[in-house]
Write a protein that holds these residues in place. Structure first.
Motif, PDB file in Angstrom:
ATOM      1  N   SER A 110      47.998  33.615  16.813  1.00  0.00           N
ATOM      2  CA  SER A 110      46.835  32.753  16.603  1.00  0.00           C
ATOM      3  C   SER A 110      45.965  32.724  17.850  1.00  0.00           C
ATOM      4  O   SER A 110      46.477  32.741  18.978  1.00  0.00           O
ATOM      5  N   ALA A 111      44.645  32.672  17.646  1.00  0.00           N
ATOM      6  CA  ALA A 111      43.733  32.519  18.777  1.00  0.00           C
ATOM      7  C   ALA A 111      44.103  31.241  19.544  1.00  0.00           C
ATOM      8  O   ALA A 111      44.394  30.201  18.948  1.00  0.00           O
ATOM      9  N   VAL A 112      44.072  31.329  20.852  1.00  0.00           N
ATOM     10  CA  VAL A 112      44.546  30.225  21.679  1.00  0.00           C
ATOM     11  C   VAL A 112      43.756  28.950  21.419  1.00  0.00           C
ATOM     12  O   VAL A 112      44.306  27.844  21.457  1.00  0.00           O
ATOM     13  N   TYR A 113      42.446  29.081  21.113  1.00  0.00           N
ATOM     14  CA  TYR A 113      41.683  27.843  20.904  1.00  0.00           C
ATOM     15  C   TYR A 113      42.133  27.090  19.657  1.00  0.00           C
ATOM     16  O   TYR A 113      41.998  25.869  19.583  1.00  0.00           O
ATOM     17  N   PHE A 114      42.709  27.801  18.672  1.00  0.00           N
ATOM     18  CA  PHE A 114      43.278  27.097  17.522  1.00  0.00           C
ATOM     19  C   PHE A 114      44.528  26.319  17.941  1.00  0.00           C
ATOM     20  O   PHE A 114      44.764  25.201  17.469  1.00  0.00           O
ATOM     21  N   LEU A 115      45.307  26.902  18.820  1.00  0.00           N
ATOM     22  CA  LEU A 115      46.509  26.219  19.282  1.00  0.00           C
ATOM     23  C   LEU A 115      46.154  24.967  20.090  1.00  0.00           C
ATOM     24  O   LEU A 115      46.783  23.909  19.934  1.00  0.00           O
ATOM     25  N   LYS A 116      45.131  25.081  20.931  1.00  0.00           N
ATOM     26  CA  LYS A 116      44.708  23.920  21.701  1.00  0.00           C
ATOM     27  C   LYS A 116      44.155  22.820  20.798  1.00  0.00           C
ATOM     28  O   LYS A 116      44.415  21.626  21.005  1.00  0.00           O
ATOM     29  N   THR A 117      43.402  23.232  19.766  1.00  0.00           N
ATOM     30  CA  THR A 117      42.846  22.249  18.834  1.00  0.00           C
ATOM     31  C   THR A 117      43.959  21.556  18.059  1.00  0.00           C
ATOM     32  O   THR A 117      43.898  20.347  17.806  1.00  0.00           O
ATOM     33  N   ARG A 118      44.989  22.301  17.697  1.00  0.00           N
ATOM     34  CA  ARG A 118      46.142  21.682  17.030  1.00  0.00           C
ATOM     35  C   ARG A 118      46.771  20.606  17.911  1.00  0.00           C
ATOM     36  O   ARG A 118      47.081  19.500  17.443  1.00  0.00           O
ATOM     37  N   ASP A 119      46.938  20.901  19.188  1.00  0.00           N
ATOM     38  CA  ASP A 119      47.560  19.930  20.085  1.00  0.00           C
ATOM     39  C   ASP A 119      46.680  18.685  20.260  1.00  0.00           C
ATOM     40  O   ASP A 119      47.183  17.560  20.310  1.00  0.00           O
ATOM     41  N   ILE A 120      45.373  18.895  20.350  1.00  0.00           N
ATOM     42  CA  ILE A 120      44.450  17.765  20.487  1.00  0.00           C
ATOM     43  C   ILE A 120      44.473  16.914  19.223  1.00  0.00           C
ATOM     44  O   ILE A 120      44.469  15.669  19.282  1.00  0.00           O
ATOM     45  N   ALA A 121      44.494  17.583  18.039  1.00  0.00           N
ATOM     46  CA  ALA A 121      44.524  16.840  16.782  1.00  0.00           C
ATOM     47  C   ALA A 121      45.778  15.967  16.694  1.00  0.00           C
ATOM     48  O   ALA A 121      45.718  14.814  16.241  1.00  0.00           O
ATOM     49  N   LYS A 122      46.904  16.509  17.110  1.00  0.00           N
ATOM     50  CA  LYS A 122      48.141  15.735  17.084  1.00  0.00           C
ATOM     51  C   LYS A 122      48.046  14.491  17.957  1.00  0.00           C
ATOM     52  O   LYS A 122      48.530  13.401  17.597  1.00  0.00           O
ATOM     53  N   GLU A 123      47.383  14.629  19.114  1.00  0.00           N
ATOM     54  CA  GLU A 123      47.328  13.538  20.083  1.00  0.00           C
ATOM     55  C   GLU A 123      46.268  12.500  19.739  1.00  0.00           C
ATOM     56  O   GLU A 123      46.501  11.288  19.847  1.00  0.00           O
ATOM     57  N   TYR A 124      45.075  12.979  19.305  1.00  0.00           N
ATOM     58  CA  TYR A 124      43.938  12.069  19.159  1.00  0.00           C
ATOM     59  C   TYR A 124      43.556  11.757  17.707  1.00  0.00           C
ATOM     60  O   TYR A 124      43.008  10.685  17.433  1.00  0.00           O
ATOM     61  N   LYS A 125      43.797  12.685  16.770  1.00  0.00           N
ATOM     62  CA  LYS A 125      43.340  12.486  15.389  1.00  0.00           C
ATOM     63  C   LYS A 125      44.437  12.856  14.394  1.00  0.00           C
ATOM     64  O   LYS A 125      44.220  13.618  13.454  1.00  0.00           O
ATOM     65  N   PRO A 126      45.609  12.280  14.549  1.00  0.00           N
ATOM     66  CA  PRO A 126      46.729  12.702  13.699  1.00  0.00           C
ATOM     67  C   PRO A 126      46.558  12.343  12.229  1.00  0.00           C
ATOM     68  O   PRO A 126      47.203  12.956  11.368  1.00  0.00           O
ATOM     69  N   ASP A 127      45.708  11.365  11.925  1.00  0.00           N
ATOM     70  CA  ASP A 127      45.568  10.917  10.540  1.00  0.00           C
ATOM     71  C   ASP A 127      44.382  11.542   9.819  1.00  0.00           C
ATOM     72  O   ASP A 127      44.153  11.261   8.632  1.00  0.00           O
ATOM     73  N   ASN A 128      43.609  12.342  10.510  1.00  0.00           N
ATOM     74  CA  ASN A 128      42.467  12.991   9.855  1.00  0.00           C
ATOM     75  C   ASN A 128      42.942  14.040   8.843  1.00  0.00           C
ATOM     76  O   ASN A 128      43.935  14.740   9.073  1.00  0.00           O
ATOM     77  N   VAL A 129      42.207  14.131   7.747  1.00  0.00           N
ATOM     78  CA  VAL A 129      42.475  15.140   6.720  1.00  0.00           C
ATOM     79  C   VAL A 129      41.232  16.023   6.591  1.00  0.00           C
ATOM     80  O   VAL A 129      40.123  15.521   6.406  1.00  0.00           O
ATOM     81  N   VAL A 130      41.426  17.327   6.716  1.00  0.00           N
ATOM     82  CA  VAL A 130      40.297  18.254   6.642  1.00  0.00           C
ATOM     83  C   VAL A 130      40.456  19.167   5.425  1.00  0.00           C
ATOM     84  O   VAL A 130      41.563  19.389   4.932  1.00  0.00           O
ATOM     85  N   THR A 131      39.339  19.683   4.964  1.00  0.00           N
ATOM     86  CA  THR A 131      39.348  20.743   3.948  1.00  0.00           C
ATOM     87  C   THR A 131      38.778  22.000   4.583  1.00  0.00           C
ATOM     88  O   THR A 131      37.657  21.990   5.100  1.00  0.00           O
ATOM     89  N   MET A 132      39.558  23.062   4.559  1.00  0.00           N
ATOM     90  CA  MET A 132      39.135  24.349   5.080  1.00  0.00           C
ATOM     91  C   MET A 132      38.891  25.285   3.898  1.00  0.00           C
ATOM     92  O   MET A 132      39.710  25.365   2.991  1.00  0.00           O
ATOM     93  N   GLN A 133      37.738  25.948   3.882  1.00  0.00           N
ATOM     94  CA  GLN A 133      37.448  26.891   2.801  1.00  0.00           C
ATOM     95  C   GLN A 133      37.181  28.279   3.373  1.00  0.00           C
ATOM     96  O   GLN A 133      36.722  28.428   4.505  1.00  0.00           O
ATOM     97  N   PHE A 134      37.445  29.289   2.558  1.00  0.00           N
ATOM     98  CA  PHE A 134      37.331  30.676   2.985  1.00  0.00           C
ATOM     99  C   PHE A 134      36.405  31.437   2.053  1.00  0.00           C
ATOM    100  O   PHE A 134      36.441  31.256   0.830  1.00  0.00           O
ATOM    101  N   PHE A 135      35.560  32.305   2.643  1.00  0.00           N
ATOM    102  CA  PHE A 135      34.613  33.100   1.877  1.00  0.00           C
ATOM    103  C   PHE A 135      34.326  34.397   2.613  1.00  0.00           C
ATOM    104  O   PHE A 135      34.728  34.596   3.754  1.00  0.00           O
ATOM    105  N   GLN A 136      33.604  35.290   1.944  1.00  0.00           N
ATOM    106  CA  GLN A 136      33.114  36.521   2.564  1.00  0.00           C
ATOM    107  C   GLN A 136      31.722  36.813   1.994  1.00  0.00           C
ATOM    108  O   GLN A 136      31.207  36.022   1.217  1.00  0.00           O
TER     109      GLN A 136
END
Length: 365
Positions: free
Chosen positions: A32-58
């Motif tokens: 995984s790109a390192v910035y995704f890993l850092k964002t995961r760690d920040i989410a755990k610490e600061y926004k653990p209850d947030n729910v996101v929707t991720m969508q994929f397209f081309q």
């Protein structure tokens, strides 16, 4: 074309229970790109209850592939995957530019670090499936659907063979060069002889074919006839030797070579490029075989074929029965994008992106 069209209509069952042999280091974030890993760690610490929707397209008209693999990836490596809401199209679905093909809803820290891996899976598998579909379509424009053999084993790293072979199958090629290419959809590879076999018999195509037939008598005898750069002479030699046992000849003349037929018949030169596998050579081969009663012998062509060349052959009604295609099918020309487009159920996305609902998506259990 009927089997291909059934795939395009989404009638191929999901294959989420098959083994994709994922590298266990995915869980550690190694891919995984390192910035995704850092964002995961920040989410755990600061926004653990947030729910996101991720969508994929081309951004192309394409044949989708990779969804089963992606779903299996999520189930294997996401945290608490059973509580993620996943909606997806199916492998084999035709998709339009910017059409949503997959959405994942849940806490970002549970799955967000997989975004780039998901993009990459969808990009590679969809590119191969679409390339193959376009080639298979080109191989049928004359009104007779010609089989396409997927021969991509020498054009990319061997670890990609299983996934590429499956994508080629989704695109419409049910003949693969290696067993690995057929692994995910339950078949075995097929093939006949390489130039190396003929070289072992000092260039004697008949002796090489005899040895092959004695070793593999249950195989359809398909003989490679360009080793000596004289396909018509050698095709006749094996046809006269094996008669009804000979099922096909394969022509794989190098793009730098001019077959001996044109040396003997210079009067036909001047209006086309005589190098490699070309239409006049195949017409001459077919006519010669037929003239001696070998109408049953099929002609297989390989070497540098792509959608454009196959379309040219088919428009000229060149008497090819089977196409073998390799490197052109492995061009990665379709890229996927994953975007977070909802936050806690409300629209929230970067400028220029928005949630795009798609009624065709199916919930993944």
């Amino acid at each position: 074309m009927k089997e291909i069209e059934l795939k395009m209509q989404g009638k191929i069952k999901r294959l989420t229970n098959r083994t994709f042999k994922f590298d266990h280091r995915v869980r550690d974030g190694w891919f995984s790109a390192v910035y995704f890993l850092k964002t995961r760690d920040i989410a755990k610490e600061y926004k653990p209850d947030n729910v996101v929707t991720m969508q994929f397209f081309q951004k192309e008209n394409a044949v989708l592939c990779g969804t089963d693999e992606v779903i299996a990836l999520i189930k294997e490596f996401a945290d608490d995957p059973d509580n993620l809401d996943i909606y997806s199209l199916k492998d084999g679905d035709k998709i339009a530019p910017f059409e949503t093909v997959l959405t994942i809803t849940g806490p970002y820290q549970n799955f967000g670090y997989l975004e780039g891996i998901i993009d990459g899976i969808l990009a590679r598998r969809t590119s191969v499936a679409t390339n193959v579909y376009n080639v298979v379509k080109a191989a049928g424009i004359s009104g007779v659907q010609k089989p396409v053999i997927f021969m991509g084993d020498r054009d990319d790293h061997f670890t990609q063979q299983a996934g590429d072979g499956y994508a080629a199958y989704i695109g419409g090629s049910s003949a693969q060069a290696t067993h690995a290419m057929s692994e995910w959809w339950g078949k075995k590879g097929m093939g006949t002889m390489p130039h190396a076999l003929i070289q072992l018999f000092d260039g004697d195509i008949v002796k090489a074919s005899q040895a092959y037939h004695e070793m593999f008598p249950e195989d359809d005898l398909m003989v490679l006839v360009d080793y000596n750069n004289d396909v018509i002479t050698d095709a006749l030699r094996v046809a006269r030797e094996f008669k009804d046992k000979l099922k096909a000849v394969r022509v794989d003349t190098s793009r730098t070579m001019i077959d001996q037929y044109f040396v003997r018949h210079p009067e036909v030169l001047g209006t086309f490029d005589p190098r490699g596998v070309n239409a006049p050579l195949i017409f001459a081969l077919r006519d010669t075989l037929n003239s001696e009663g070998y109408n049953h012998v099929k002609i297989v062509v390989t070497g540098g074929f792509n959608e454009r060349r196959i379309e040219e052959f088919e428009k000229q009604n060149v008497p090819v029965d089977i196409y073998g295609v390799g490197s052109s099918l492995l061009k990665i020309n379709i890229g996927f994008t994953g975007d977070n487009v909802k936050l806690n159920g409300k629209d929230q996305a970067k400028a220029g992106r928005r949630y795009r609902p798609n009624a065709r998506l199916e919930k993944v259990e």
